[in-house]
Design an enzyme around this catalytic site. Structure first.
Site, PDB file in Angstrom:
ATOM      1  N   ASP A   1      -4.249  -5.463  -2.141  1.00 23.39           N
ATOM      2  CA  ASP A   1      -3.131  -4.884  -1.402  1.00 23.39           C
ATOM      3  C   ASP A   1      -3.077  -5.186   0.100  1.00 23.39           C
ATOM      4  OD1 ASP A   1      -3.397  -3.790  -3.928  1.00 23.39           O
ATOM      5  OD2 ASP A   1      -2.805  -1.774  -3.342  1.00 23.39           O
TER       6      ASP A   1
ATOM      7  N   GLU B   1     -14.774   2.672  -6.608  1.00 27.96           N
ATOM      8  CA  GLU B   1     -13.678   1.698  -6.631  1.00 27.96           C
ATOM      9  C   GLU B   1     -14.119   0.401  -5.938  1.00 27.96           C
ATOM     10  OE1 GLU B   1     -10.153   3.191  -4.744  1.00 27.96           O
ATOM     11  OE2 GLU B   1      -8.882   1.567  -5.484  1.00 27.96           O
TER      12      GLU B   1
HETATM   13  C1  GLC Z   1      -5.225  -0.723  -5.967  1.00 24.92           C
HETATM   14  C2  GLC Z   1      -5.809  -2.122  -6.079  1.00 24.92           C
HETATM   15  C3  GLC Z   1      -5.220  -2.826  -7.290  1.00 24.92           C
HETATM   16  C4  GLC Z   1      -5.446  -1.971  -8.533  1.00 24.92           C
HETATM   17  C5  GLC Z   1      -4.960  -0.539  -8.348  1.00 24.92           C
HETATM   18  C6  GLC Z   1      -5.406   0.387  -9.475  1.00 24.92           C
HETATM   19  O1  GLC Z   1      -3.867  -0.766  -5.715  1.00 24.92           O
HETATM   20  O2  GLC Z   1      -5.605  -2.850  -4.923  1.00 24.92           O
HETATM   21  O3  GLC Z   1      -5.774  -4.098  -7.444  1.00 24.92           O
HETATM   22  O4  GLC Z   1      -4.842  -2.548  -9.637  1.00 24.92           O
HETATM   23  O5  GLC Z   1      -5.461  -0.007  -7.162  1.00 24.92           O
HETATM   24  O6  GLC Z   1      -6.793   0.377  -9.610  1.00 24.92           O
END
Ligand code: GLC
Length: 427
Positions: free
Chosen positions: A169, A398
């Protein structure tokens, strides 16, 4: 720090996380609170983890995602199965007009790679033949959608039109092109992510304003994908994203060949080969890695991120893979844990802020896979060791600070757990 866990304990914990994030045996949410819906590439990579616990459940994960494929072939990045106001932007902002709401953009197409791997592992291939054929057709339609809508000039590589599509992101890769995205006129909003995770580990408000401007802009075109590429002020060709697409095309083609789906096989081999050739245009000799390209200016973007190293997930030539292995060794020297999502030597590197420095296990997994395929075992072993050490010392987060190993972002994270099951398979 807690005492290190052994592989059996790690496997049990990973299985527990998958089960607690399972929804109705149909899909898995990434983590409670922060991400309460189904995410595209999370689900695909999570299916790999499910194969160790319940093979049928693994197929189901992908089938549920593809039930929400658009008629033009796109597979959305989020499926909002259940209402939940703990996440922003929700269905009312996307306004894509679907009966089960979805977002209107996509994510890295890792499904082709995952399908082949699931098929290779399955106990009785004949029993699932029809099931897999339907999925192969669906993934083929998604690939066709990419080349049709995201490569209008037929250059061989596809653009992302929103940073969220890359799945990375707030990567430094987007900063420059993002300057071109205005923020005037966006509807007032309240972020929810910073209520679940430390704001210092998340994207900034200035970035969020631009994320939303793009969403509102695309919405004003009624989400007509034939118009969005050219209408977007943000168009970036990401080597990591394209490597995933190229690898998925190759894997889908190989799988289709086995299933005697010859048209699908030929089409996907052709896309993959053309993509691989075009990827060479993103190689930078001075940086010794691939770089993103700004499609509006045609220029390579001066940003040495993990996206350029993830290119090794595609079957690039050996000298390139060796150079990437070397780059990883070099940048990992400055960090305790490999692989940081951005080069620590860059002044913009930020060890805790999401995709601007932290280690992500899914990226480690794909890079490890590519290095192994290129017989660069020495480099790949360190990646697996570091990944498992992070988990046993800091839990299933995460993402992680590459210098200290500190857990960042959301906790009890699904795809992190799935990757641990993958890494432990040979141990
Ligand atoms: C965030 C990450 C993305 C992922 C999402 C859900 O937006 O950047 O890559 O798919 O979270 O985990």
């Amino acid at each position: 720090m807690e005492e290190a866990l052994n592989p059996t304990e790690l496997r049990e914990l990973a299985a527990e996380i998958l089960s607690e994030n399972d929804r109705e045996g149909r899909y898995t949410i990434p983590t409670k609170g922060l991400y309460p819906f189904q995410w595209n590439w999370d689900s695909c990579l999570t299916a790999l983890g499910w194969t160790y616990l319940d093979e049928d459940r693994a197929w189901r994960e992908i089938e549920t995602l593809f039930e929400h494929q658009w008629s033009d072939g796109m597979v959305p990045h989020i499926v909002f199965h259940e209402p939940d106001d703990g996440y922003f932007p929700g269905p009312e902002v996307w306004s894509t007009g679907r009966s089960v709401p979805t977002s209107g953009i996509t994510q890295p197409p890792v499904a082709g790679f995952v399908l082949r791997r699931l098929y290779q592992r399955c106990a009785d291939p004949e029993e699932i033949e029809e099931r897999i054929e339907d999925l192969v057709d669906a993934v083929d339609r998604w690939h066709a959608w990419f080349f049709e809508n995201r490569d209008p000039q037929r250059e061989g590589l596809v653009s992302i039109i929103h940073p969220w599509e890359a799945g990375r992101d707030n990567s430094i890769d987007w900063d420059e092109a993002f300057e071109r995205v205005p923020t005037e006129g966006i509807t007032d909003y309240v972020r929810r992510d910073t209520e679940h995770a430390n704001p210092a580990h998340r994207p900034t408000k200035a970035q969020y304003d631009r994320y939303l401007w793009l969403v509102e802009h695309f919405c004003s075109f009624g989400w007509d994908n034939s118009k969005l590429h050219d209408a977007s002020p943000f168009r970036v060709v990401d080597p990591g994203f394209n490597a995933i697409l190229i690898r998925s095309c190759f894997d889908l083609a190989a799988l289709a060949e086995e299933l005697e789906m010859d048209d699908v096989a030929q089409r996907n081999y052709a896309w993959a080969r053309r993509g691989l050739e075009a990827l060479e245009n993103l190689w930078s000799d001075p940086h010794r890695q691939y770089l993103c390209q700004d499609r509006t200016t045609g220029q390579l973007i001066e940003s040495t991120s993990i996206g350029g190293l993830l290119a090794v997930f595609a079957p690039i030539r050996l000298t390139r893979a060796q150079a990437i292995a070397h780059r990883i060794e070099q940048i990992s020297e400055e960090c305790r844990f490999s692989i940081p999502s951005h080069d620590p030597a860059d002044s913009r590197f930020d060890a805790k802020r999401y995709w601007r420095g932290p280690v992500w296990l899914i990226i480690n997994y794909m890079i490890n896979d590519g290095l192994e395929a290129a017989d660069l075992e020495e480099s790949s072993t360190k990646i697996v060791d570091d990944s498992l050490e992070l988990i046993s010392s800091s839990g299933f987060a995460e993402y992680y600070d590459p210098k200290t190993g500190e857990a960042c972002g959301g906790g009890r994270f699904t795809w992190t757990a799935a990757m641990v099951l993958e890494f432990l398979q040979d141990q």
